[in-house]
Write a protein that holds these residues in place. Sequence first.
Motif, PDB file in Angstrom:
ATOM      1  N   HIS A 186      35.510  35.563  44.646  1.00  0.00           N
ATOM      2  CA  HIS A 186      36.078  36.343  45.754  1.00  0.00           C
ATOM      3  C   HIS A 186      35.757  37.828  45.553  1.00  0.00           C
ATOM      4  CE1 HIS A 186      38.980  37.800  48.699  1.00  0.00           C
ATOM      5  NE2 HIS A 186      39.067  36.552  49.145  1.00  0.00           N
ATOM      6  N   LEU A 204      38.490  39.971  43.957  1.00  0.00           N
ATOM      7  CA  LEU A 204      39.003  39.568  42.646  1.00  0.00           C
ATOM      8  C   LEU A 204      38.432  40.437  41.526  1.00  0.00           C
ATOM      9  CD1 LEU A 204      40.617  37.611  40.858  1.00  0.00           C
ATOM     10  CD2 LEU A 204      38.608  36.120  40.840  1.00  0.00           C
ATOM     11  N   HIS A 255      42.705  42.132  41.254  1.00  0.00           N
ATOM     12  CA  HIS A 255      43.936  41.387  41.499  1.00  0.00           C
ATOM     13  C   HIS A 255      44.004  40.224  40.515  1.00  0.00           C
ATOM     14  CE1 HIS A 255      44.651  43.514  45.308  1.00  0.00           C
ATOM     15  NE2 HIS A 255      43.363  43.347  45.561  1.00  0.00           N
ATOM     16  N   LEU A 286      45.449  37.378  45.709  1.00  0.00           N
ATOM     17  CA  LEU A 286      44.302  37.764  46.513  1.00  0.00           C
ATOM     18  C   LEU A 286      44.719  37.945  47.969  1.00  0.00           C
ATOM     19  CD1 LEU A 286      41.575  35.367  45.103  1.00  0.00           C
ATOM     20  CD2 LEU A 286      41.803  37.804  44.681  1.00  0.00           C
TER      21      LEU A 286
END
Length: 207
Positions: A139, A142, A190, A195
Amino acid sequence: MNIIRSFNINCLRNVSRFASEVLFKKQIIQPACISKQIAYRKNSNFVSSVSTDPDANLVRDEQISNEIIGKINTQIKEKSHGRLFALIQLNDKRFKITNEDIIAVDLYFPAKIGDKICLEKILLVGCSDFTLLGRPLLHKDLVRIDATVIEKTFIVPRPLYRHGRVGYRRLHWFRTPYTLVRVNSIDFKHSLDELPEVEGLQDHVIY
């Protein structure tokens, strides 16, 4: 001579009988040993680790996964994971990088010298305790990898001979562009369970 021959024949017969008895005893003893082991396991308190209940297996797997994710989130929040490494894709090539690494990108690269870029095609990131794999990419919110373009040059000139009709031959020299990129930092933005649900296109530049 006849006595010696008869003695040799008797010796060979005795040896063959002894060998057959030993082999026959081995064939009989081996299944007996196996049956004894099986009987011992049946009489003992041996319990198989495989559960026949599928729901119990799902609950156990979920508990294990939640425990592992909790440990990873704790390390991310406390920043106790140590030095991070990552596998990125840049200009159709893959590089395994860590902090303060310098990677060389050949062919055309649009960024200029001194530009700060964010590498977002991250295939995996990890440390000494865990590794997160993307499917195929992680992601974007992330992990953040910041880098800086430090040099743009050309490789050493290489010759290229061109042949055509009979007697035609020309020598050409060509140089491929070359870009050096320094990795500044690899950080988690995060934890795994925090997220954002919606992501925008602001400040997202993909190379």
